[in-house]
Design a protein around this motif. Structure first.
Motif, PDB file in Angstrom:
ATOM      1  N   VAL A  52      74.636 -13.557  56.569  1.00  9.73           N
ATOM      2  CA  VAL A  52      74.480 -14.831  57.227  1.00  9.73           C
ATOM      3  C   VAL A  52      75.319 -15.676  56.890  1.00  9.73           C
ATOM      4  CG1 VAL A  52      71.909 -14.416  57.611  1.00  9.73           C
ATOM      5  CG2 VAL A  52      72.807 -15.725  55.543  1.00  9.73           C
ATOM      6  N   THR A  53      75.664 -16.968  57.926  1.00  7.46           N
ATOM      7  CA  THR A  53      76.507 -17.787  57.331  1.00  7.46           C
ATOM      8  C   THR A  53      75.942 -18.926  57.444  1.00  7.46           C
ATOM      9  OG1 THR A  53      78.265 -16.551  58.467  1.00  7.46           O
ATOM     10  CG2 THR A  53      78.510 -19.101  58.289  1.00  7.46           C
ATOM     11  N   LEU A  54      76.137 -20.143  56.514  1.00 10.06           N
ATOM     12  CA  LEU A  54      75.492 -21.413  56.587  1.00 10.06           C
ATOM     13  C   LEU A  54      75.959 -22.206  57.476  1.00 10.06           C
ATOM     14  CD1 LEU A  54      75.536 -22.091  52.573  1.00 10.06           C
ATOM     15  CD2 LEU A  54      73.672 -21.089  53.902  1.00 10.06           C
ATOM     16  N   VAL A  60      72.152 -27.356  46.016  1.00 13.18           N
ATOM     17  CA  VAL A  60      71.349 -26.340  45.529  1.00 13.18           C
ATOM     18  C   VAL A  60      70.808 -26.990  44.244  1.00 13.18           C
ATOM     19  CG1 VAL A  60      71.462 -24.102  44.284  1.00 13.18           C
ATOM     20  CG2 VAL A  60      73.075 -24.431  46.075  1.00 13.18           C
ATOM     21  N   LYS A  61      69.397 -27.069  44.322  1.00 15.82           N
ATOM     22  CA  LYS A  61      68.706 -27.952  43.051  1.00 15.82           C
ATOM     23  C   LYS A  61      68.768 -26.913  41.841  1.00 15.82           C
ATOM     24  CE  LYS A  61      65.190 -30.084  46.223  1.00 15.82           C
ATOM     25  NZ  LYS A  61      63.800 -30.074  46.467  1.00 15.82           N
ATOM     26  N   ASP A  81      57.690 -15.030  53.777  1.00 23.03           N
ATOM     27  CA  ASP A  81      57.399 -16.361  54.550  1.00 23.03           C
ATOM     28  C   ASP A  81      58.263 -16.233  55.895  1.00 23.03           C
ATOM     29  OD1 ASP A  81      57.359 -18.988  55.545  1.00 23.03           O
ATOM     30  OD2 ASP A  81      57.449 -19.834  53.666  1.00 23.03           O
ATOM     31  N   ALA A  82      58.048 -16.674  56.925  1.00 22.02           N
ATOM     32  CA  ALA A  82      58.815 -16.461  58.090  1.00 22.02           C
ATOM     33  C   ALA A  82      59.899 -17.408  58.132  1.00 22.02           C
ATOM     34  CB  ALA A  82      57.944 -16.895  59.143  1.00 22.02           C
ATOM     35  N   GLN A  83      59.914 -18.486  57.151  1.00 23.30           N
ATOM     36  CA  GLN A  83      61.255 -19.260  57.226  1.00 23.30           C
ATOM     37  C   GLN A  83      61.950 -19.262  55.838  1.00 23.30           C
ATOM     38  OE1 GLN A  83      62.276 -21.725  59.316  1.00 23.30           O
ATOM     39  NE2 GLN A  83      61.255 -20.484  60.729  1.00 23.30           N
ATOM     40  N   GLU A  84      61.606 -18.177  54.881  1.00 25.14           N
ATOM     41  CA  GLU A  84      62.544 -18.454  53.665  1.00 25.14           C
ATOM     42  C   GLU A  84      63.293 -16.956  53.535  1.00 25.14           C
ATOM     43  OE1 GLU A  84      59.858 -19.107  50.373  1.00 25.14           O
ATOM     44  OE2 GLU A  84      59.935 -21.334  50.930  1.00 25.14           O
ATOM     45  N   ILE A  85      64.383 -16.904  53.168  1.00 29.44           N
ATOM     46  CA  ILE A  85      65.102 -15.523  52.886  1.00 29.44           C
ATOM     47  C   ILE A  85      65.671 -15.436  51.304  1.00 29.44           C
ATOM     48  CG2 ILE A  85      65.800 -14.917  55.285  1.00 29.44           C
ATOM     49  CD1 ILE A  85      68.464 -16.257  54.665  1.00 29.44           C
ATOM     50  N   ASP A  86      65.659 -14.624  50.577  1.00 27.84           N
ATOM     51  CA  ASP A  86      66.074 -14.556  49.299  1.00 27.84           C
ATOM     52  C   ASP A  86      67.542 -13.999  49.353  1.00 27.84           C
ATOM     53  OD1 ASP A  86      65.779 -14.454  46.698  1.00 27.84           O
ATOM     54  OD2 ASP A  86      65.163 -12.473  46.529  1.00 27.84           O
ATOM     55  N   CYS A  87      68.263 -14.511  48.624  1.00 34.40           N
ATOM     56  CA  CYS A  87      69.672 -13.829  48.710  1.00 34.40           C
ATOM     57  C   CYS A  87      70.255 -14.245  47.146  1.00 34.40           C
ATOM     58  CB  CYS A  87      70.566 -14.616  49.752  1.00 34.40           C
ATOM     59  SG  CYS A  87      70.214 -16.283  49.700  1.00 34.40           S
ATOM     60  N   LEU A  97      66.959 -19.446  50.434  1.00 36.24           N
ATOM     61  CA  LEU A  97      67.478 -20.434  51.866  1.00 36.24           C
ATOM     62  C   LEU A  97      66.486 -20.271  52.652  1.00 36.24           C
ATOM     63  CD1 LEU A  97      71.201 -19.238  52.034  1.00 36.24           C
ATOM     64  CD2 LEU A  97      70.147 -21.213  50.959  1.00 36.24           C
ATOM     65  N   ARG A  98      66.297 -21.700  53.644  1.00 34.50           N
ATOM     66  CA  ARG A  98      65.634 -21.563  54.766  1.00 34.50           C
ATOM     67  C   ARG A  98      66.292 -20.958  55.673  1.00 34.50           C
ATOM     68  NH1 ARG A  98      60.404 -23.597  54.840  1.00 34.50           N
ATOM     69  NH2 ARG A  98      60.696 -24.675  56.931  1.00 34.50           N
ATOM     70  N   ALA A  99      65.574 -20.305  56.696  1.00 36.99           N
ATOM     71  CA  ALA A  99      66.123 -19.532  57.995  1.00 36.99           C
ATOM     72  C   ALA A  99      66.851 -20.580  58.724  1.00 36.99           C
ATOM     73  CB  ALA A  99      65.165 -18.709  58.530  1.00 36.99           C
ATOM     74  N   GLU A 100      66.357 -21.840  58.946  1.00 36.62           N
ATOM     75  CA  GLU A 100      66.840 -22.836  59.704  1.00 36.62           C
ATOM     76  C   GLU A 100      68.125 -23.329  59.502  1.00 36.62           C
ATOM     77  OE1 GLU A 100      64.994 -26.692  59.332  1.00 36.62           O
ATOM     78  OE2 GLU A 100      63.676 -25.593  57.817  1.00 36.62           O
ATOM     79  N   PHE A 101      68.758 -22.960  58.444  1.00 36.80           N
ATOM     80  CA  PHE A 101      70.164 -23.433  57.885  1.00 36.80           C
ATOM     81  C   PHE A 101      70.995 -21.966  58.058  1.00 36.80           C
ATOM     82  CE2 PHE A 101      67.284 -26.243  55.559  1.00 36.80           C
ATOM     83  CZ  PHE A 101      67.432 -27.407  56.211  1.00 36.80           C
TER      84      PHE A 101
END
Length: 105
Positions: A52-54, A60-61, A81-87, A97-101
């Motif tokens: 994925v690309t940002l 980053v906290k 979670d449908a909105q979170e991805i681990d990377c 990261l949130r999938a919306e970003f």
């Protein structure tokens, strides 16, 4: 009559024995719609191992670092979670990261 705990079921609006409610909840869990669909910012379906690309700069906290727009993240993993991805990203442990970003590459 047995000494049994009763629980209020919000779906049906009735009081029912706790044993019946737990049996109903476990049956509902089995009737799940299948695998979770995670979609990126433009609607593409994401899966484990995708790149994925940002789409915007992200602070980053805890890392004191900013990930810039256009940064490529390789080999993502989906969470429950449908909105979170681990990377993984060099220098940052446990990045979520949130999938919306992100946008699928």
């Amino acid at each position: 009559m047995a000494d049994e705990d009763y629980v209020y079921d919000e779906e049906s609006g009735e009081w029912m024995p706790a044993s019946e409610l737990t049996a109903k909840q476990s049956a509902d869990a089995v009737d799940d719609d299948g695998p979770l669909e995670v979609r990126d910012a433009v609607g593409n379906l994401l899966s484990d191992g995708d790149q994925v690309t940002l789409i915007k700069d992200l602070d980053v906290k805890g890392a004191g670092q900013t990930l810039k727009q256009g940064t490529v993240i390789k080999s993502i993993r989906l969470t429950g979670d449908a909105q979170e991805i681990d990377c993984k990203y060099p220098g940052i442990k446990g990045l979520v990261l949130r999938a919306e970003f992100v946008r699928k590459r």
